[in-house]
Design a protein around this motif. Structure first.
Motif, PDB file in Angstrom:
ATOM      1  N   LEU A  11       0.882  -1.087   0.089  1.00  0.00           N
ATOM      2  CA  LEU A  11      -0.166  -0.072  -0.055  1.00  0.00           C
ATOM      3  C   LEU A  11       1.030   1.032   0.086  1.00  0.00           C
ATOM      4  O   LEU A  11       0.382   2.285  -0.587  1.00  0.00           O
ATOM      5  CB  LEU A  11      -0.927   0.172   1.371  1.00  0.00           C
ATOM      6  CG  LEU A  11      -1.653   1.300   1.302  1.00  0.00           C
ATOM      7  CD1 LEU A  11      -2.822   1.343   0.183  1.00  0.00           C
ATOM      8  CD2 LEU A  11      -2.717   1.191   2.874  1.00  0.00           C
ATOM      9  N   SER A  12       2.019   1.266   0.707  1.00  0.00           N
ATOM     10  CA  SER A  12       2.885   2.352   0.595  1.00  0.00           C
ATOM     11  C   SER A  12       3.157   2.884  -0.457  1.00  0.00           C
ATOM     12  O   SER A  12       3.508   3.983  -0.695  1.00  0.00           O
ATOM     13  CB  SER A  12       4.005   2.255   1.855  1.00  0.00           C
ATOM     14  OG  SER A  12       3.453   1.919   3.101  1.00  0.00           O
ATOM     15  N   VAL A  13       3.696   1.841  -1.503  1.00  0.00           N
ATOM     16  CA  VAL A  13       4.210   2.012  -2.680  1.00  0.00           C
ATOM     17  C   VAL A  13       3.226   2.567  -3.432  1.00  0.00           C
ATOM     18  O   VAL A  13       3.515   3.804  -4.161  1.00  0.00           O
ATOM     19  CB  VAL A  13       5.206   0.670  -3.028  1.00  0.00           C
ATOM     20  CG1 VAL A  13       5.447   0.905  -4.690  1.00  0.00           C
ATOM     21  CG2 VAL A  13       6.175   0.181  -2.239  1.00  0.00           C
ATOM     22  N   LEU A  14       2.141   1.895  -3.565  1.00  0.00           N
ATOM     23  CA  LEU A  14       0.931   2.390  -4.394  1.00  0.00           C
ATOM     24  C   LEU A  14       0.589   3.708  -4.082  1.00  0.00           C
ATOM     25  O   LEU A  14       0.291   4.495  -4.911  1.00  0.00           O
ATOM     26  CB  LEU A  14      -0.214   1.380  -4.042  1.00  0.00           C
ATOM     27  CG  LEU A  14      -1.355   1.956  -5.140  1.00  0.00           C
ATOM     28  CD1 LEU A  14      -1.141   1.562  -6.709  1.00  0.00           C
ATOM     29  CD2 LEU A  14      -2.602   1.063  -4.639  1.00  0.00           C
ATOM     30  N   LEU A  15       0.654   4.037  -2.726  1.00  0.00           N
ATOM     31  CA  LEU A  15       0.159   5.555  -2.431  1.00  0.00           C
ATOM     32  C   LEU A  15       1.162   6.592  -2.886  1.00  0.00           C
ATOM     33  O   LEU A  15       0.945   7.778  -2.904  1.00  0.00           O
ATOM     34  CB  LEU A  15      -0.245   5.569  -0.708  1.00  0.00           C
ATOM     35  CG  LEU A  15      -1.595   4.840  -0.418  1.00  0.00           C
ATOM     36  CD1 LEU A  15      -1.695   4.989   1.038  1.00  0.00           C
ATOM     37  CD2 LEU A  15      -2.825   5.362  -1.407  1.00  0.00           C
ATOM     38  N   THR A  16       2.428   6.139  -2.486  1.00  0.00           N
ATOM     39  CA  THR A  16       3.665   7.046  -3.071  1.00  0.00           C
ATOM     40  C   THR A  16       3.345   7.542  -4.700  1.00  0.00           C
ATOM     41  O   THR A  16       3.339   8.580  -4.860  1.00  0.00           O
ATOM     42  CB  THR A  16       4.733   6.217  -2.815  1.00  0.00           C
ATOM     43  OG1 THR A  16       5.224   5.986  -1.460  1.00  0.00           O
ATOM     44  CG2 THR A  16       5.951   7.270  -3.444  1.00  0.00           C
ATOM     45  N   GLY A  17       2.981   6.171  -5.392  1.00  0.00           N
ATOM     46  CA  GLY A  17       2.682   6.743  -6.906  1.00  0.00           C
ATOM     47  C   GLY A  17       1.534   7.384  -7.139  1.00  0.00           C
ATOM     48  O   GLY A  17       1.479   8.444  -7.820  1.00  0.00           O
ATOM     49  N   ASN A  18       0.470   7.125  -6.239  1.00  0.00           N
ATOM     50  CA  ASN A  18      -0.727   8.053  -6.379  1.00  0.00           C
ATOM     51  C   ASN A  18      -0.638   9.355  -5.891  1.00  0.00           C
ATOM     52  O   ASN A  18      -1.090  10.286  -6.464  1.00  0.00           O
ATOM     53  CB  ASN A  18      -1.677   7.245  -5.347  1.00  0.00           C
ATOM     54  CG  ASN A  18      -3.079   7.949  -5.651  1.00  0.00           C
ATOM     55  OD1 ASN A  18      -4.007   8.547  -4.646  1.00  0.00           O
ATOM     56  ND2 ASN A  18      -3.675   7.579  -6.857  1.00  0.00           N
ATOM     57  N   LEU A  19       0.383   9.605  -4.896  1.00  0.00           N
ATOM     58  CA  LEU A  19       0.547  11.037  -4.312  1.00  0.00           C
ATOM     59  C   LEU A  19       1.204  11.730  -5.462  1.00  0.00           C
ATOM     60  O   LEU A  19       0.475  13.032  -5.833  1.00  0.00           O
ATOM     61  CB  LEU A  19       1.279  10.945  -3.110  1.00  0.00           C
ATOM     62  CG  LEU A  19       1.815  12.132  -2.521  1.00  0.00           C
ATOM     63  CD1 LEU A  19       0.713  13.309  -2.364  1.00  0.00           C
ATOM     64  CD2 LEU A  19       2.851  12.174  -1.595  1.00  0.00           C
TER      65      LEU A  19
END
Length: 407
Positions: A11-19
């Protein structure tokens, strides 16, 4: 929240990209607005027509995006949408750099970006429950909401700074194109290729008529699920009222009170800062994500909105009121997706989010007409209070309906 993100690495990696993608969206929106004003020479009617065309894909593709999310690989949909938006943004960048941009091109670019956003978002929301443990889902939704708010806060400021530094608006969009590529790489890294091994066979050959029919079948089934129908329908109705206040009436009220344009910008920033704080607080303290709880937060939001005109006596009071409004709104923004996820299955979560998105965006498009009607019959400040009372009423009725037991 930080502890959860350390545990949930995917989730952290996905949210980094999403941010990064959300920040790019903020840059894109900034560039799009100033380009529309330049091309139309600040013609309100023509600018409004361009933004109207941006809304059309929500009606046409909203049902399709949710159904595809429930039938196809969400990983493939998200990566495809990100790469398509990267290509569209790159084309926009080239057109601006060469000075070949007009009203038609702007309308097509706006429609295309909206179309792929419509396909991306249901897949993103539908993938969230599979990335985290059930007890972490509310915090994950809070983190996703914070990413969206940070993007809206940082993106326009970054766009303005870059435009000042390079002076060529076309080059400013290059950062937006790169963020979509990074987001696609993060999706590829975090979501397994077999994320939809349960999808029905023959989905790829499913005709559009069948996909829309599947969405229509789900739409007809939602009223039979009282809590889900209240969460989606009543929230969309609240957005009709809130959109009129946020987009038109509050800025108009501040201008009428004699505040400078910069104060309006600061007020919007304080709403965003409040939303960031509220998302962090909600994900930490809230434990009830039921429909009655959602309607309670809508009532609190309406109450604060009704009181906001009293804060216009001074700039500090206005900023404080906007901060509280944003913070309460964040509770709605975190509880709402969590509630829909809890009330959905993996087979219909995408369609339910698409249904809400379609209704919510329709309401937001209609909110301008509501704002105009209110301003014609009452002072702007009174109109904001009327809207606040209307939201409180909708929230109260929604609570009654959600808690009513069958005879």
């Amino acid at each position: 929240m930080l502890a959860m993100l350390r545990q949930e690495r995917r989730l952290s990696v996905l949210l980094t990209g999403n941010l990064l993608s959300q920040i790019g969206d903020g840059v894109h929106e900034f560039v799009f607005i100033i380009t529309v004003l330049h091309v139309t020479q600040a013609n309100v009617a023509l600018s409004g027509a361009i933004y109207f065309f941006r809304f059309i894909p929500y009606l046409v593709l909203g049902p399709l995006g949710g159904t595809l999310s429930d039938r196809l690989s969400r990983r493939a949909l998200m990566i495809g949408a990100d790469l398509a938006r990267m290509a569209i943004t790159s084309a926009f960048c080239l057109l601006l750099s060469n000075g070949h941009i007009g009203v038609t091109a702007l309308a097509l670019i706006g429609m295309s970006m909206t179309a792929f956003r419509t396909l991306f978002q249901p897949a993103f929301q539908g993938a969230m429950p599979s990335l985290v443990r059930a007890e972490h889902l509310p915090i994950a939704n809070g983190a996703a909401q914070m990413a969206a708010e940070m993007g809206g806060l940082i993106g326009p400021a970054l766009g303005g700074t870059l435009l000042y530094a390079v002076t060529d608006v076309g080059y400013v969009l290059a950062i937006d194109a790169v963020t979509y590529l990074v987001s696609a790489l993060c999706v590829w890294r975090t979501i397994p290729a077999s994320d939809r091994s349960d999808a029905p066979e023959g989905t790829a050959r499913c005709p559009l008529r069948s996909l829309y029919g599947e969405f229509a079948g789900n739409f007809k089934a939602v009223p039979g699920r009282r809590e889900l129908s209240v969460s989606i329908g009543y929230s969309a109705l609240c957005i009709l009222f809130v959109g009129a206040a946020l987009r038109v009436l509050i800025p108009t009220m501040l201008i009428g009170e004699g505040y400078a344009d910069s104060v309006i910008g600061y007020a919007m920033s304080f709403i965003a800062l409040g939303a960031l704080s509220g998302a962090l607080l909600c994900s930490s303290v809230s434990r009830d994500f039921s429909t009655p709880s959602l309607m309670t937060y809508w009532r609190c939001y309406g109450f604060m909105l009704a009181l906001l005109p009293l804060c216009a006596v001074s700039a500090p009071a206005t900023f404080a009121g906007c901060f509280l409004l944003g913070a309460i709104g964040a509770f709605v923004d975190v509880v709402l997706p969590t509630n829909i996820q809890h009330l959905s299955t993996d087979a219909n979560v995408g369609k339910n989010f698409s249904l809400f998105s379609t209704l919510a965006n329709t309401s937001e498009a209609m909110s301008g007409a509501l704002a105009g009607a209110l301003s014609a019959i009452a002072p702007v400040a009174v109109g904001i209070s009327i809207i606040g009372v209307a939201v409180v009423s909708v929230g109260y009725i929604g609570t009654m309906r959600a808690t009513r037991r069958h005879a």
